[in-house]
Design an enzyme around this catalytic site. Sequence first.
Site, short mmCIF file in Angstrom:
data_model
loop_
_atom_site.label_atom_id
_atom_site.label_comp_id
_atom_site.label_asym_id
_atom_site.label_seq_id
_atom_site.Cartn_x
_atom_site.Cartn_y
_atom_site.Cartn_z
N TYR A 44 -11.20 1.36 -36.39
CA TYR A 44 -10.01 0.51 -36.30
C TYR A 44 -10.39 -0.97 -36.25
CZ TYR A 44 -5.41 -0.96 -34.46
OH TYR A 44 -4.18 -1.54 -34.26
N LYS A 92 -9.34 -3.73 -39.01
CA LYS A 92 -8.52 -4.89 -38.65
C LYS A 92 -9.26 -6.20 -38.90
CE LYS A 92 -4.72 -2.86 -37.37
NZ LYS A 92 -3.56 -2.92 -38.28
#
Length: 255
Positions: A156, A160
């Site tokens: 993640y 991001k």
Amino acid sequence: MTEQTTAPRVAVVTGAARGLGAATAVRLAADGYAVAVLDLEESAGRETVERITAAGGRALAVGADVSDAGQVQAAVERIAGELGAPVVLVNNAGVLRDNLIFKMTESDWDTVMNVHLRGAFLMTRAVQAYMVDAGFGRIVNLSSSSAQGNRGQANYAAAKAGLQGFTKTLAIELGKFGITANAVAPGFIATDMTAATAARVGMDFEDFKAAAATQIPVQRVGVPQDVAHAISFFASEGAGFVSGQVLYAAGGPLD
């Protein structure tokens, strides 16, 4: 004289069935946009559409897997045909597959990359042509404070952080066509995703939020509307000289 009316500009919000995406879709509709509420299943977006239409707005639920090029192209063509040419895109769709690196599977990694990064790429590639034709466009990508690193979120965090580089490159490439690209990077926002994180670490969600609030200068966790307000600014007519920026909506400063 006959009063002339102008059709509203069209915005597309991915992952708009709930959480940040739903709040953003509702806010953009209140700002005067017709909104395509895109989620994995069309039926999932109907509640958001109903909220918008009940308030007098115009919206369309669309089902598509943002990581599938064919589905993305079909969805964008449908939006253009039924709502009008999309000139605002909010790449919000996301998933979590949290785990420590030694436990993280290839599927955990690939799923997160496919939805966040591949999905943002495919959606942007499909929509930017309409923006170029219109001479106006607003792209807002959802990053996260996790882009700076977060235990149990190697996939993640990498996705991001990647979206921030993607955003800055879009700003450089598309600026001459009247298109801006910016990113909003939320901190702790109370959503289903953060509730899932609490469950992963074995904490009651209310206790999890209370603990998080003690580390935030404004002494509270965020709500989806906090992020929707920031996106609303980036999507606005008045934000035409702001591009390639990453705004941390985190209740305090982040490096």
